[in-house]
Design a protein around this motif. Structure first.
Motif, mmCIF file in Angstrom:
data_model
loop_
_atom_site.group_PDB
_atom_site.id
_atom_site.type_symbol
_atom_site.label_atom_id
_atom_site.label_comp_id
_atom_site.label_asym_id
_atom_site.label_seq_id
_atom_site.Cartn_x
_atom_site.Cartn_y
_atom_site.Cartn_z
ATOM 1 N N ARG A 1 6.057 50.809 -11.114
ATOM 2 C CA ARG A 1 6.292 51.934 -12.006
ATOM 3 C C ARG A 1 5.688 51.552 -13.249
ATOM 4 N NH1 ARG A 1 8.009 56.927 -13.352
ATOM 5 N NH2 ARG A 1 9.003 57.367 -15.314
ATOM 6 N N LEU A 2 6.006 50.443 -13.704
ATOM 7 C CA LEU A 2 5.516 49.941 -15.065
ATOM 8 C C LEU A 2 3.831 49.805 -15.002
ATOM 9 C CD1 LEU A 2 6.268 49.109 -17.857
ATOM 10 C CD2 LEU A 2 6.418 46.606 -16.991
ATOM 11 N N SER A 3 3.647 49.335 -13.755
ATOM 12 C CA SER A 3 2.129 49.060 -13.683
ATOM 13 C C SER A 3 1.538 50.656 -13.715
ATOM 14 C CB SER A 3 1.826 48.705 -12.300
ATOM 15 O OG SER A 3 0.446 48.261 -11.856
ATOM 16 N N ARG A 4 2.042 51.652 -12.676
ATOM 17 C CA ARG A 4 1.362 52.791 -13.048
ATOM 18 C C ARG A 4 1.227 53.665 -14.316
ATOM 19 N NH1 ARG A 4 4.956 53.918 -8.353
ATOM 20 N NH2 ARG A 4 5.866 55.358 -9.750
ATOM 21 N N THR A 5 2.441 53.258 -15.046
ATOM 22 C CA THR A 5 2.482 53.863 -16.306
ATOM 23 C C THR A 5 1.330 53.188 -17.377
ATOM 24 O OG1 THR A 5 4.853 54.200 -16.447
ATOM 25 C CG2 THR A 5 4.007 54.109 -18.560
ATOM 26 N N PHE A 6 1.107 52.071 -17.251
ATOM 27 C CA PHE A 6 0.119 51.381 -17.926
ATOM 28 C C PHE A 6 -1.456 51.755 -17.582
ATOM 29 C CE2 PHE A 6 3.249 48.400 -19.447
ATOM 30 C CZ PHE A 6 3.148 48.658 -20.728
ATOM 31 N N ARG A 7 -1.497 52.122 -16.137
ATOM 32 C CA ARG A 7 -2.919 52.416 -15.593
ATOM 33 C C ARG A 7 -3.059 53.812 -15.998
ATOM 34 N NH1 ARG A 7 -1.630 49.978 -10.496
ATOM 35 N NH2 ARG A 7 -0.770 52.050 -9.839
ATOM 36 N N ALA A 8 -2.198 54.694 -16.318
ATOM 37 C CA ALA A 8 -2.166 56.127 -16.467
ATOM 38 C C ALA A 8 -2.460 56.118 -18.146
ATOM 39 C CB ALA A 8 -0.703 56.884 -16.624
ATOM 40 N N LEU A 9 -2.049 55.173 -18.969
ATOM 41 C CA LEU A 9 -2.120 55.226 -20.332
ATOM 42 C C LEU A 9 -3.664 54.576 -20.648
ATOM 43 C CD1 LEU A 9 1.261 54.600 -21.829
ATOM 44 C CD2 LEU A 9 -0.080 56.613 -21.689
ATOM 45 N N GLY A 10 -4.083 53.775 -19.555
ATOM 46 C CA GLY A 10 -5.204 53.148 -19.779
ATOM 47 C C GLY A 10 -6.559 54.160 -19.670
ATOM 48 N N ASP A 11 -6.336 55.245 -19.279
ATOM 49 C CA ASP A 11 -7.349 56.239 -18.800
ATOM 50 C C ASP A 11 -7.644 56.943 -20.363
ATOM 51 O OD1 ASP A 11 -9.074 57.853 -17.319
ATOM 52 O OD2 ASP A 11 -7.998 59.323 -18.275
ATOM 53 N N PRO A 12 -8.916 57.038 -20.904
ATOM 54 C CA PRO A 12 -8.955 57.642 -22.218
ATOM 55 C C PRO A 12 -8.762 59.215 -22.237
ATOM 56 C CG PRO A 12 -10.923 56.226 -21.730
ATOM 57 C CD PRO A 12 -9.972 56.202 -20.421
ATOM 58 N N THR A 13 -8.922 59.909 -21.299
ATOM 59 C CA THR A 13 -8.662 61.200 -21.405
ATOM 60 C C THR A 13 -7.186 61.389 -21.295
ATOM 61 O OG1 THR A 13 -10.613 61.892 -19.922
ATOM 62 C CG2 THR A 13 -8.832 63.497 -19.977
ATOM 63 N N ARG A 14 -6.261 60.668 -20.555
ATOM 64 C CA ARG A 14 -4.867 60.919 -20.752
ATOM 65 C C ARG A 14 -4.352 60.227 -21.921
ATOM 66 N NH1 ARG A 14 -5.469 59.915 -14.678
ATOM 67 N NH2 ARG A 14 -5.359 57.532 -15.142
ATOM 68 N N SER A 15 -4.685 59.275 -22.551
ATOM 69 C CA SER A 15 -4.449 58.705 -23.787
ATOM 70 C C SER A 15 -4.828 59.841 -24.755
ATOM 71 C CB SER A 15 -5.269 57.550 -24.233
ATOM 72 O OG SER A 15 -5.097 56.618 -23.361
ATOM 73 N N LYS A 16 -5.858 60.696 -24.767
ATOM 74 C CA LYS A 16 -5.900 61.738 -25.562
ATOM 75 C C LYS A 16 -4.969 62.799 -25.385
ATOM 76 C CE LYS A 16 -11.110 60.942 -26.123
ATOM 77 N NZ LYS A 16 -12.280 61.781 -25.734
ATOM 78 N N MET A 17 -4.429 63.045 -24.204
ATOM 79 C CA MET A 17 -3.490 63.930 -24.139
ATOM 80 C C MET A 17 -2.176 63.642 -24.516
ATOM 81 S SD MET A 17 -4.311 65.065 -20.055
ATOM 82 C CE MET A 17 -5.528 66.090 -19.511
ATOM 83 N N VAL A 18 -2.054 62.429 -24.277
ATOM 84 C CA VAL A 18 -0.696 61.858 -24.905
ATOM 85 C C VAL A 18 -0.576 61.990 -26.469
ATOM 86 C CG1 VAL A 18 0.673 59.850 -25.310
ATOM 87 C CG2 VAL A 18 -0.079 60.266 -22.956
ATOM 88 N N LEU A 19 -1.765 61.745 -27.221
ATOM 89 C CA LEU A 19 -1.721 61.812 -28.529
ATOM 90 C C LEU A 19 -1.659 63.370 -28.748
ATOM 91 C CD1 LEU A 19 -2.319 61.007 -31.543
ATOM 92 C CD2 LEU A 19 -5.024 61.108 -30.781
ATOM 93 N N ALA A 20 -2.474 64.351 -28.194
ATOM 94 C CA ALA A 20 -2.455 65.609 -28.674
ATOM 95 C C ALA A 20 -1.020 66.141 -28.325
ATOM 96 C CB ALA A 20 -3.379 66.443 -27.424
ATOM 97 N N LEU A 21 -0.495 65.568 -27.263
ATOM 98 C CA LEU A 21 0.935 66.358 -26.880
ATOM 99 C C LEU A 21 2.129 65.633 -27.938
ATOM 100 C CD1 LEU A 21 0.754 66.526 -22.934
ATOM 101 C CD2 LEU A 21 0.651 68.421 -24.585
ATOM 102 N N SER A 22 1.770 64.343 -28.576
ATOM 103 C CA SER A 22 2.735 64.157 -29.453
ATOM 104 C C SER A 22 2.593 64.895 -30.811
ATOM 105 C CB SER A 22 2.517 62.688 -29.795
ATOM 106 O OG SER A 22 1.282 62.423 -30.542
ATOM 107 N N LEU A 23 1.695 65.549 -30.926
ATOM 108 C CA LEU A 23 1.409 66.489 -32.338
ATOM 109 C C LEU A 23 2.168 67.804 -32.041
ATOM 110 C CD1 LEU A 23 -2.186 65.444 -33.037
ATOM 111 C CD2 LEU A 23 -0.198 64.503 -34.126
ATOM 112 N N ALA A 24 1.978 68.351 -30.812
ATOM 113 C CA ALA A 24 2.282 69.671 -30.707
ATOM 114 C C ALA A 24 2.507 70.083 -29.164
ATOM 115 C CB ALA A 24 1.508 70.646 -31.291
#
Length: 142
Positions: free
Chosen positions: A38-61
């Motif tokens: 699970r930890l590995s899948r989480t880091f892989r998911a956050l390693g994708d630039p598009t998903r990282s942008k989504m996390v940033l956007a969703l942390s704002l609103a």
């Protein structure tokens, strides 16, 4: 004759000592294959630039898929696909509001490294970027 270097007695004792409780706890945690995966899948998911942008956007609103897709410059299909990956990992939560589904970051999934708490997020993004906007009070019109 070359000088022989010996370790101090304290270092020799430390090297031969049995592992402590912390080491045993770490060893047990590393043997949990499901948690490591699970930890590995989480880091892989956050390693994708598009998903990282989504996390940033969703942390704002909290935002709907179409607005998020527009902000990212991506298609609805691609945005929905990426959100599903984040939702399956528990990083994103969704709620229905009328016909729309609103997505928000599940900060509990991030634990001590939630965007509003983690110093790394604050340092990288600035305090203003990770602060949730205050709810606007609606003035009544007479």
């Amino acid at each position: 004759m070359p000088a022989t270097r010996t370790r101090p007695a304290r270092a020799r004792r430390r090297a031969t000592r049995a592992p402590g409780r912390a080491a045993e706890r770490v060893r047990r945690a590393l043997q949990d294959g499901a948690a490591v995966e699970r930890l590995s899948r989480t880091f892989r998911a956050l390693g994708d630039p598009t998903r990282s942008k989504m996390v940033l956007a969703l942390s704002l609103a909290e935002i709907c898929v179409s607005d998020l897709a527009h902000a990212l410059g991506a298609s609805l299909s691609a945005t929905s696909h990426q959100l599903r990956i984040l939702r399956d990992l528990g990083m994103v939560r969704v709620r229905r509001a009328g016909k729309s589904q609103l997505y928000a970051l599940n900060e509990e999934a991030f634990g001590f490294c939630a965007p509003r708490v983690c110093q790394a997020w604050r340092a990288a993004l600035g305090r203003e970027a990770v602060a949730r906007p205050r709810a606007r009070s609606r003035a009544r019109v007479p």
